[in-house]
Write a protein that holds these residues in place. Structure first.
Motif, PDB file in Angstrom:
ATOM      1  N   ILE A  40      -2.855  -4.967   0.594  1.00 41.32           N
ATOM      2  CA  ILE A  40      -2.817  -4.217   1.575  1.00 41.32           C
ATOM      3  C   ILE A  40      -3.694  -2.853   1.097  1.00 41.32           C
ATOM      4  CG2 ILE A  40      -1.373  -1.958   2.754  1.00 41.32           C
ATOM      5  CD1 ILE A  40      -0.502  -4.911   3.313  1.00 41.32           C
ATOM      6  N   VAL A  41      -4.942  -2.668   1.850  1.00 44.55           N
ATOM      7  CA  VAL A  41      -5.623  -1.632   1.468  1.00 44.55           C
ATOM      8  C   VAL A  41      -5.413  -0.475   2.763  1.00 44.55           C
ATOM      9  CG1 VAL A  41      -8.107  -0.862   1.314  1.00 44.55           C
ATOM     10  CG2 VAL A  41      -7.471  -3.030   0.320  1.00 44.55           C
ATOM     11  N   PHE A  42      -4.947   0.696   2.089  1.00 41.13           N
ATOM     12  CA  PHE A  42      -4.760   1.794   3.028  1.00 41.13           C
ATOM     13  C   PHE A  42      -6.115   2.463   3.291  1.00 41.13           C
ATOM     14  CE2 PHE A  42      -0.152   2.740   3.151  1.00 41.13           C
ATOM     15  CZ  PHE A  42       0.243   3.137   4.379  1.00 41.13           C
ATOM     16  N   CYS A  43      -6.452   2.875   4.473  1.00 39.82           N
ATOM     17  CA  CYS A  43      -7.617   3.103   5.114  1.00 39.82           C
ATOM     18  C   CYS A  43      -7.160   4.415   5.918  1.00 39.82           C
ATOM     19  CB  CYS A  43      -8.369   2.327   5.810  1.00 39.82           C
ATOM     20  SG  CYS A  43      -9.970   2.658   6.743  1.00 39.82           S
ATOM     21  N   THR A  44      -7.475   5.668   5.432  1.00 40.81           N
ATOM     22  CA  THR A  44      -6.913   6.891   5.981  1.00 40.81           C
ATOM     23  C   THR A  44      -7.764   8.129   5.555  1.00 40.81           C
ATOM     24  OG1 THR A  44      -4.912   8.293   6.369  1.00 40.81           O
ATOM     25  CG2 THR A  44      -5.019   7.358   4.143  1.00 40.81           C
TER      26      THR A  44
ATOM     27  N   ALA B  64       1.883   5.672  -1.140  1.00 43.11           N
ATOM     28  CA  ALA B  64       1.306   4.429  -0.327  1.00 43.11           C
ATOM     29  C   ALA B  64       1.395   3.343  -1.550  1.00 43.11           C
ATOM     30  CB  ALA B  64      -0.103   4.511  -0.125  1.00 43.11           C
ATOM     31  N   ILE B  65       1.182   3.885  -2.743  1.00 41.12           N
ATOM     32  CA  ILE B  65       0.747   2.679  -3.770  1.00 41.12           C
ATOM     33  C   ILE B  65       2.464   2.298  -4.150  1.00 41.12           C
ATOM     34  CG2 ILE B  65       0.600   2.228  -6.368  1.00 41.12           C
ATOM     35  CD1 ILE B  65      -2.116   2.473  -4.328  1.00 41.12           C
ATOM     36  N   GLU B  66       3.462   3.151  -4.202  1.00 44.87           N
ATOM     37  CA  GLU B  66       4.641   2.854  -4.512  1.00 44.87           C
ATOM     38  C   GLU B  66       5.488   2.335  -3.400  1.00 44.87           C
ATOM     39  OE1 GLU B  66       6.297   6.948  -5.346  1.00 44.87           O
ATOM     40  OE2 GLU B  66       5.635   7.087  -7.234  1.00 44.87           O
ATOM     41  N   ALA B  67       4.978   2.449  -2.105  1.00 42.23           N
ATOM     42  CA  ALA B  67       5.353   1.637  -1.028  1.00 42.23           C
ATOM     43  C   ALA B  67       4.973   0.159  -1.007  1.00 42.23           C
ATOM     44  CB  ALA B  67       5.343   2.103   0.262  1.00 42.23           C
ATOM     45  N   GLY B  68       3.887   0.042  -2.038  1.00 43.66           N
ATOM     46  CA  GLY B  68       3.530  -1.512  -1.848  1.00 43.66           C
ATOM     47  C   GLY B  68       1.716  -1.676  -1.738  1.00 43.66           C
ATOM     48  N   ALA B  69       1.275  -0.476  -1.347  1.00 42.10           N
ATOM     49  CA  ALA B  69      -0.235  -0.712  -1.155  1.00 42.10           C
ATOM     50  C   ALA B  69      -1.100  -1.165  -2.466  1.00 42.10           C
ATOM     51  CB  ALA B  69      -0.968   0.478  -0.727  1.00 42.10           C
ATOM     52  N   ASP B  70      -2.080  -1.857  -2.225  1.00 42.11           N
ATOM     53  CA  ASP B  70      -2.656  -2.461  -3.393  1.00 42.11           C
ATOM     54  C   ASP B  70      -4.062  -1.632  -3.658  1.00 42.11           C
ATOM     55  OD1 ASP B  70      -1.500  -4.991  -3.872  1.00 42.11           O
ATOM     56  OD2 ASP B  70      -1.820  -5.435  -1.893  1.00 42.11           O
ATOM     57  N   GLU B  71      -4.438  -0.970  -2.779  1.00 44.49           N
ATOM     58  CA  GLU B  71      -5.530   0.037  -2.953  1.00 44.49           C
ATOM     59  C   GLU B  71      -5.626   1.001  -1.759  1.00 44.49           C
ATOM     60  OE1 GLU B  71      -7.929   1.875  -4.786  1.00 44.49           O
ATOM     61  OE2 GLU B  71      -7.647  -0.047  -5.910  1.00 44.49           O
ATOM     62  N   TYR B  72      -6.573   1.882  -1.716  1.00 41.31           N
ATOM     63  CA  TYR B  72      -6.396   3.184  -0.721  1.00 41.31           C
ATOM     64  C   TYR B  72      -8.195   3.293  -0.739  1.00 41.31           C
ATOM     65  CZ  TYR B  72      -4.428   7.423   1.048  1.00 41.31           C
ATOM     66  OH  TYR B  72      -3.982   8.378   1.619  1.00 41.31           O
ATOM     67  N   VAL B  73      -8.517   3.555   0.587  1.00 44.46           N
ATOM     68  CA  VAL B  73      -9.969   3.940   0.803  1.00 44.46           C
ATOM     69  C   VAL B  73      -9.930   5.029   1.879  1.00 44.46           C
ATOM     70  CG1 VAL B  73     -10.330   2.294   2.719  1.00 44.46           C
ATOM     71  CG2 VAL B  73     -12.167   3.087   1.690  1.00 44.46           C
ATOM     72  N   MET B  74     -10.715   5.685   1.479  1.00 39.65           N
ATOM     73  CA  MET B  74     -10.847   7.088   2.503  1.00 39.65           C
ATOM     74  C   MET B  74     -11.869   6.864   3.660  1.00 39.65           C
ATOM     75  SD  MET B  74      -8.868   9.268   1.241  1.00 39.65           S
ATOM     76  CE  MET B  74      -9.361  10.517   2.379  1.00 39.65           C
ATOM     77  N   LYS B  75     -11.362   7.228   4.917  1.00 38.81           N
ATOM     78  CA  LYS B  75     -12.363   7.571   5.997  1.00 38.81           C
ATOM     79  C   LYS B  75     -13.211   8.680   5.880  1.00 38.81           C
ATOM     80  CE  LYS B  75      -8.975   5.375   9.326  1.00 38.81           C
ATOM     81  NZ  LYS B  75      -8.200   5.954  10.409  1.00 38.81           N
TER      82      LYS B  75
ATOM     83  N   PHE C  32     -15.735   5.362   5.834  1.00 47.11           N
ATOM     84  CA  PHE C  32     -16.014   4.543   4.556  1.00 47.11           C
ATOM     85  C   PHE C  32     -17.139   3.610   4.916  1.00 47.11           C
ATOM     86  CE2 PHE C  32     -12.697   2.375   7.135  1.00 47.11           C
ATOM     87  CZ  PHE C  32     -13.368   1.139   7.495  1.00 47.11           C
ATOM     88  N   ASP C  33     -17.916   3.182   4.061  1.00 46.60           N
ATOM     89  CA  ASP C  33     -19.187   2.338   4.390  1.00 46.60           C
ATOM     90  C   ASP C  33     -18.916   0.985   3.495  1.00 46.60           C
ATOM     91  OD1 ASP C  33     -19.566   2.531   1.433  1.00 46.60           O
ATOM     92  OD2 ASP C  33     -20.964   4.128   1.889  1.00 46.60           O
ATOM     93  N   ARG C  34     -19.853   0.002   3.768  1.00 43.90           N
ATOM     94  CA  ARG C  34     -19.791  -1.251   3.593  1.00 43.90           C
ATOM     95  C   ARG C  34     -19.632  -1.438   2.016  1.00 43.90           C
ATOM     96  NH1 ARG C  34     -22.356  -5.730   1.431  1.00 43.90           N
ATOM     97  NH2 ARG C  34     -22.353  -7.731   2.635  1.00 43.90           N
ATOM     98  N   GLU C  35     -20.467  -0.656   0.872  1.00 45.17           N
ATOM     99  CA  GLU C  35     -20.163  -0.576  -0.458  1.00 45.17           C
ATOM    100  C   GLU C  35     -18.836  -0.117  -0.885  1.00 45.17           C
ATOM    101  OE1 GLU C  35     -22.868   0.872   1.314  1.00 45.17           O
ATOM    102  OE2 GLU C  35     -24.118  -0.777   1.011  1.00 45.17           O
ATOM    103  N   THR C  36     -18.399   0.575  -0.248  1.00 45.35           N
ATOM    104  CA  THR C  36     -17.047   1.279  -0.709  1.00 45.35           C
ATOM    105  C   THR C  36     -15.874   0.308  -0.327  1.00 45.35           C
ATOM    106  OG1 THR C  36     -17.762   3.577  -0.258  1.00 45.35           O
ATOM    107  CG2 THR C  36     -15.121   3.386  -0.201  1.00 45.35           C
TER     108      THR C  36
END
Length: 121
Positions: free
Chosen positions: A78-82, A93-104, A106-110
């Protein structure tokens, strides 16, 4: 081919994410809310879920909790995107089970770097 479910109530965000993921050689499916995403995951578990936080019907956090209690195996990454960028949100999010987090936005590299972190790029 790796599979990704993009879960966001914004068609624009889903389209942008789909384009990026397809250039990274992912097979992409889309869902407009957490309930739709949960049903999809139960039918066809993807390798990774790109998950929005704020959605109608079932939020990203509600989806994450429901997925955690579903007993699905193997569980997709799970990658949260927000736009939620507070440390408290990230920790929750991490405590609930997300594996990673990305901010909106976002671009291809991120996005590619986040997928590498969870072992899928």
């Amino acid at each position: 081919m790796k599979t990704c479910l993009v879960v966001d109530d914004s068609k624009v965000i889903r389209k942008v994410a789909r384009h990026i993921l397809e250039t990274l050689e992912f097979n992409v499916a889309e869902a407009g809310d957490g309930r739709e995403a949960l049903a999809y995951c139960q039918d066809t578990p993807p390798d990774v879920v790109l998950l929005d936080w704020n959605m109608p019907v079932m939020s990203g956090m509600e989806f994450l909790r429901a997925l955690g209690t579903s007993g699905m195996s193997p569980r997709p990454k799970i990658v949260f995107c927000t736009t939620e960028n507070g440390v408290g949100h990230i920790r929750a999010a991490i405590e609930a089970g997300a594996d990673e987090y990305v901010m909106k936005p976002f671009d291809r590299e991120t996005l590619e770097s986040k997928l590498q972190i969870v072992g899928l790029a």
